[in-house]
Design a protein around this motif. Structure first.
Motif, PDB file in Angstrom:
ATOM      1  N   THR A  75     -48.975  33.895   7.559  1.00  0.00           N
ATOM      2  CA  THR A  75     -47.668  34.447   7.247  1.00  0.00           C
ATOM      3  C   THR A  75     -46.627  33.578   7.938  1.00  0.00           C
ATOM      4  O   THR A  75     -46.645  33.422   9.158  1.00  0.00           O
ATOM      5  CB  THR A  75     -47.538  35.901   7.738  1.00  0.00           C
ATOM      6  N   CYS A  76     -45.728  33.011   7.153  1.00  0.00           N
ATOM      7  CA  CYS A  76     -44.651  32.174   7.671  1.00  0.00           C
ATOM      8  C   CYS A  76     -43.556  33.072   8.248  1.00  0.00           C
ATOM      9  O   CYS A  76     -43.462  34.259   7.904  1.00  0.00           O
ATOM     10  CB  CYS A  76     -44.085  31.316   6.545  1.00  0.00           C
ATOM     11  N   HIS A  77     -42.702  32.494   9.076  1.00  0.00           N
ATOM     12  CA  HIS A  77     -41.598  33.265   9.644  1.00  0.00           C
ATOM     13  C   HIS A  77     -40.655  33.785   8.566  1.00  0.00           C
ATOM     14  O   HIS A  77     -39.945  34.765   8.772  1.00  0.00           O
ATOM     15  CB  HIS A  77     -40.825  32.431  10.672  1.00  0.00           C
ATOM     16  N   CYS A  78     -40.679  33.180   7.356  1.00  0.00           N
ATOM     17  CA  CYS A  78     -39.802  33.628   6.268  1.00  0.00           C
ATOM     18  C   CYS A  78     -40.412  34.796   5.498  1.00  0.00           C
ATOM     19  O   CYS A  78     -39.762  35.376   4.634  1.00  0.00           O
ATOM     20  CB  CYS A  78     -39.509  32.475   5.317  1.00  0.00           C
ATOM     21  N   GLY A  79     -41.677  35.136   5.803  1.00  0.00           N
ATOM     22  CA  GLY A  79     -42.322  36.266   5.141  1.00  0.00           C
ATOM     23  C   GLY A  79     -43.292  35.872   4.043  1.00  0.00           C
ATOM     24  O   GLY A  79     -44.056  36.707   3.570  1.00  0.00           O
ATOM     25  N   ARG A  80     -43.265  34.610   3.605  1.00  0.00           N
ATOM     26  CA  ARG A  80     -44.210  34.169   2.582  1.00  0.00           C
ATOM     27  C   ARG A  80     -45.613  34.157   3.159  1.00  0.00           C
ATOM     28  O   ARG A  80     -45.810  33.894   4.342  1.00  0.00           O
ATOM     29  CB  ARG A  80     -43.863  32.780   2.069  1.00  0.00           C
ATOM     30  N   GLU A  81     -46.604  34.422   2.294  1.00  0.00           N
ATOM     31  CA  GLU A  81     -47.994  34.465   2.716  1.00  0.00           C
ATOM     32  C   GLU A  81     -48.803  33.421   1.962  1.00  0.00           C
ATOM     33  O   GLU A  81     -48.439  33.042   0.847  1.00  0.00           O
ATOM     34  CB  GLU A  81     -48.570  35.854   2.483  1.00  0.00           C
ATOM     35  N   HIS A  82     -49.885  32.973   2.582  1.00  0.00           N
ATOM     36  CA  HIS A  82     -50.714  31.921   2.006  1.00  0.00           C
ATOM     37  C   HIS A  82     -52.128  32.085   2.537  1.00  0.00           C
ATOM     38  O   HIS A  82     -52.307  32.508   3.682  1.00  0.00           O
ATOM     39  CB  HIS A  82     -50.137  30.566   2.431  1.00  0.00           C
ATOM     40  N   THR A  83     -53.131  31.775   1.721  1.00  0.00           N
ATOM     41  CA  THR A  83     -54.508  31.801   2.191  1.00  0.00           C
ATOM     42  C   THR A  83     -55.134  30.433   1.981  1.00  0.00           C
ATOM     43  O   THR A  83     -54.771  29.707   1.052  1.00  0.00           O
ATOM     44  CB  THR A  83     -55.366  32.869   1.472  1.00  0.00           C
ATOM     45  N   SER A  84     -56.059  30.092   2.859  1.00  0.00           N
ATOM     46  CA  SER A  84     -56.736  28.804   2.785  1.00  0.00           C
ATOM     47  C   SER A  84     -57.996  28.868   3.637  1.00  0.00           C
ATOM     48  O   SER A  84     -58.084  29.658   4.574  1.00  0.00           O
ATOM     49  CB  SER A  84     -55.820  27.699   3.310  1.00  0.00           C
ATOM     50  N   GLN A  85     -58.952  28.013   3.322  1.00  0.00           N
ATOM     51  CA  GLN A  85     -60.133  27.877   4.166  1.00  0.00           C
ATOM     52  C   GLN A  85     -59.974  26.711   5.126  1.00  0.00           C
ATOM     53  O   GLN A  85     -60.795  26.531   6.017  1.00  0.00           O
ATOM     54  CB  GLN A  85     -61.384  27.708   3.311  1.00  0.00           C
ATOM     55  N   ASP A  86     -58.926  25.926   4.956  1.00  0.00           N
ATOM     56  CA  ASP A  86     -58.702  24.737   5.774  1.00  0.00           C
ATOM     57  C   ASP A  86     -57.552  24.981   6.755  1.00  0.00           C
ATOM     58  O   ASP A  86     -56.409  25.145   6.343  1.00  0.00           O
ATOM     59  CB  ASP A  86     -58.362  23.565   4.857  1.00  0.00           C
ATOM     60  N   PRO A  87     -57.844  25.026   8.058  1.00  0.00           N
ATOM     61  CA  PRO A  87     -56.781  25.295   9.034  1.00  0.00           C
ATOM     62  C   PRO A  87     -55.685  24.232   9.054  1.00  0.00           C
ATOM     63  O   PRO A  87     -54.514  24.551   9.263  1.00  0.00           O
ATOM     64  CB  PRO A  87     -57.504  25.369  10.375  1.00  0.00           C
ATOM     65  N   ILE A  88     -56.046  22.982   8.789  1.00  0.00           N
ATOM     66  CA  ILE A  88     -55.026  21.925   8.763  1.00  0.00           C
ATOM     67  C   ILE A  88     -54.076  22.140   7.595  1.00  0.00           C
ATOM     68  O   ILE A  88     -52.857  22.043   7.741  1.00  0.00           O
ATOM     69  CB  ILE A  88     -55.689  20.539   8.706  1.00  0.00           C
ATOM     70  N   GLU A  89     -54.629  22.447   6.430  1.00  0.00           N
ATOM     71  CA  GLU A  89     -53.792  22.710   5.254  1.00  0.00           C
ATOM     72  C   GLU A  89     -52.884  23.901   5.509  1.00  0.00           C
ATOM     73  O   GLU A  89     -51.716  23.898   5.120  1.00  0.00           O
ATOM     74  CB  GLU A  89     -54.677  22.942   4.021  1.00  0.00           C
ATOM     75  N   MET A  90     -53.392  24.914   6.198  1.00  0.00           N
ATOM     76  CA  MET A  90     -52.594  26.108   6.497  1.00  0.00           C
ATOM     77  C   MET A  90     -51.390  25.745   7.366  1.00  0.00           C
ATOM     78  O   MET A  90     -50.261  26.129   7.074  1.00  0.00           O
ATOM     79  CB  MET A  90     -53.462  27.156   7.197  1.00  0.00           C
ATOM     80  N   TRP A  91     -51.631  25.005   8.444  1.00  0.00           N
ATOM     81  CA  TRP A  91     -50.521  24.621   9.330  1.00  0.00           C
ATOM     82  C   TRP A  91     -49.540  23.707   8.630  1.00  0.00           C
ATOM     83  O   TRP A  91     -48.321  23.810   8.818  1.00  0.00           O
ATOM     84  CB  TRP A  91     -51.047  23.994  10.619  1.00  0.00           C
ATOM     85  N   GLU A  92     -50.030  22.782   7.794  1.00  0.00           N
ATOM     86  CA  GLU A  92     -49.122  21.908   7.048  1.00  0.00           C
ATOM     87  C   GLU A  92     -48.223  22.730   6.130  1.00  0.00           C
ATOM     88  O   GLU A  92     -47.037  22.455   6.002  1.00  0.00           O
ATOM     89  CB  GLU A  92     -49.902  20.869   6.252  1.00  0.00           C
ATOM     90  N   TRP A  93     -48.791  23.761   5.482  1.00  0.00           N
ATOM     91  CA  TRP A  93     -48.002  24.631   4.610  1.00  0.00           C
ATOM     92  C   TRP A  93     -46.913  25.347   5.413  1.00  0.00           C
ATOM     93  O   TRP A  93     -45.756  25.392   5.014  1.00  0.00           O
ATOM     94  CB  TRP A  93     -48.915  25.654   3.915  1.00  0.00           C
ATOM     95  N   MET A  94     -47.292  25.899   6.549  1.00  0.00           N
ATOM     96  CA  MET A  94     -46.320  26.634   7.360  1.00  0.00           C
ATOM     97  C   MET A  94     -45.218  25.728   7.904  1.00  0.00           C
ATOM     98  O   MET A  94     -44.045  26.068   7.836  1.00  0.00           O
ATOM     99  CB  MET A  94     -47.012  27.335   8.521  1.00  0.00           C
ATOM    100  N   LEU A  95     -45.607  24.593   8.458  1.00  0.00           N
ATOM    101  CA  LEU A  95     -44.634  23.717   9.097  1.00  0.00           C
ATOM    102  C   LEU A  95     -43.768  22.954   8.092  1.00  0.00           C
ATOM    103  O   LEU A  95     -42.753  22.383   8.469  1.00  0.00           O
ATOM    104  CB  LEU A  95     -45.356  22.762  10.043  1.00  0.00           C
ATOM    105  N   ALA A  96     -44.125  22.985   6.816  1.00  0.00           N
ATOM    106  CA  ALA A  96     -43.336  22.344   5.772  1.00  0.00           C
ATOM    107  C   ALA A  96     -42.207  23.251   5.274  1.00  0.00           C
ATOM    108  O   ALA A  96     -41.465  22.873   4.378  1.00  0.00           O
ATOM    109  CB  ALA A  96     -44.227  21.943   4.602  1.00  0.00           C
ATOM    110  N   HIS A  97     -42.064  24.433   5.857  1.00  0.00           N
ATOM    111  CA  HIS A  97     -41.062  25.404   5.427  1.00  0.00           C
ATOM    112  C   HIS A  97     -39.714  24.722   5.203  1.00  0.00           C
ATOM    113  O   HIS A  97     -39.278  23.967   6.049  1.00  0.00           O
ATOM    114  CB  HIS A  97     -40.903  26.496   6.487  1.00  0.00           C
ATOM    115  N   PRO A  98     -39.026  24.948   4.106  1.00  0.00           N
ATOM    116  CA  PRO A  98     -39.356  25.833   2.993  1.00  0.00           C
ATOM    117  C   PRO A  98     -40.141  25.155   1.873  1.00  0.00           C
ATOM    118  O   PRO A  98     -40.436  25.797   0.881  1.00  0.00           O
ATOM    119  CB  PRO A  98     -37.992  26.283   2.485  1.00  0.00           C
TER     120      PRO A  98
END
Length: 62
Positions: free
Chosen positions: A24-47
Protein backbone atom coordinates in the motif's frame (compact mmCIF):
# COMPACT_ATOMS: atom_id res chain seq x y z
CA UNK A 1 22.15 16.53 1.95
CA UNK A 2 18.93 14.92 3.15
CA UNK A 3 15.51 16.50 2.83
CA UNK A 4 14.44 14.87 6.10
CA UNK A 5 11.36 12.81 6.88
CA UNK A 6 8.38 13.23 4.57
CA UNK A 7 5.67 11.61 6.68
CA UNK A 8 4.89 9.22 3.84
CA UNK A 9 4.02 5.69 4.94
CA UNK A 10 4.63 2.70 2.71
CA UNK A 11 3.37 -0.68 3.84
CA UNK A 12 4.16 -4.17 2.55
CA UNK A 13 2.42 -7.20 4.02
CA UNK A 14 3.20 -10.81 3.28
CA UNK A 15 0.10 -12.89 2.60
CA UNK A 16 0.62 -16.03 4.76
CA UNK A 17 0.59 -19.31 2.90
CA UNK A 18 1.65 -17.66 -0.37
CA UNK A 19 4.67 -16.01 -1.95
CA UNK A 20 2.60 -12.87 -2.51
CA UNK A 21 3.35 -9.43 -1.12
CA UNK A 22 0.60 -6.82 -0.80
CA UNK A 23 1.78 -3.22 -0.83
CA UNK A 24 0.00 0.00 0.00
CA UNK A 25 1.52 3.29 -1.14
CA UNK A 26 1.20 6.46 0.94
CA UNK A 27 -1.33 7.67 -1.68
CA UNK A 28 -3.63 4.72 -0.93
CA UNK A 29 -3.05 2.74 -4.13
CA UNK A 30 -2.52 -0.99 -3.65
CA UNK A 31 -0.38 -3.47 -5.56
CA UNK A 32 0.51 -7.15 -5.28
CA UNK A 33 3.67 -8.90 -6.43
CA UNK A 34 5.81 -11.92 -5.67
CA UNK A 35 8.99 -9.90 -6.27
CA UNK A 36 10.03 -7.60 -3.40
CA UNK A 37 12.27 -5.52 -5.68
CA UNK A 38 9.43 -4.92 -8.13
CA UNK A 39 7.18 -3.96 -5.21
CA UNK A 40 9.60 -1.33 -3.89
CA UNK A 41 10.24 0.03 -7.39
CA UNK A 42 6.46 0.44 -7.84
CA UNK A 43 6.10 2.26 -4.53
CA UNK A 44 9.12 4.52 -4.91
CA UNK A 45 8.11 5.47 -8.47
CA UNK A 46 5.04 7.29 -7.09
CA UNK A 47 3.00 8.55 -8.90
CA UNK A 48 4.33 6.72 -12.00
CA UNK A 49 2.78 3.29 -12.34
CA UNK A 50 -0.07 4.17 -10.02
CA UNK A 51 -2.82 3.70 -12.57
CA UNK A 52 -6.45 3.86 -11.56
CA UNK A 53 -8.10 0.55 -10.73
CA UNK A 54 -10.11 -0.81 -13.68
CA UNK A 55 -13.47 -0.18 -12.01
CA UNK A 56 -12.59 3.51 -11.56
CA UNK A 57 -11.34 4.06 -15.11
CA UNK A 58 -14.33 2.50 -16.90
CA UNK A 59 -17.72 4.10 -17.34
CA UNK A 60 -16.91 7.43 -15.75
CA UNK A 61 -17.11 9.39 -19.01
CA UNK A 62 -13.54 10.73 -18.86
Amino acid sequence: MSAGPTGEIYRIDWLPGTDTLHGTCHCGREHTSQDPIEMWEWMLAHPSGHSAPENESQGNGS
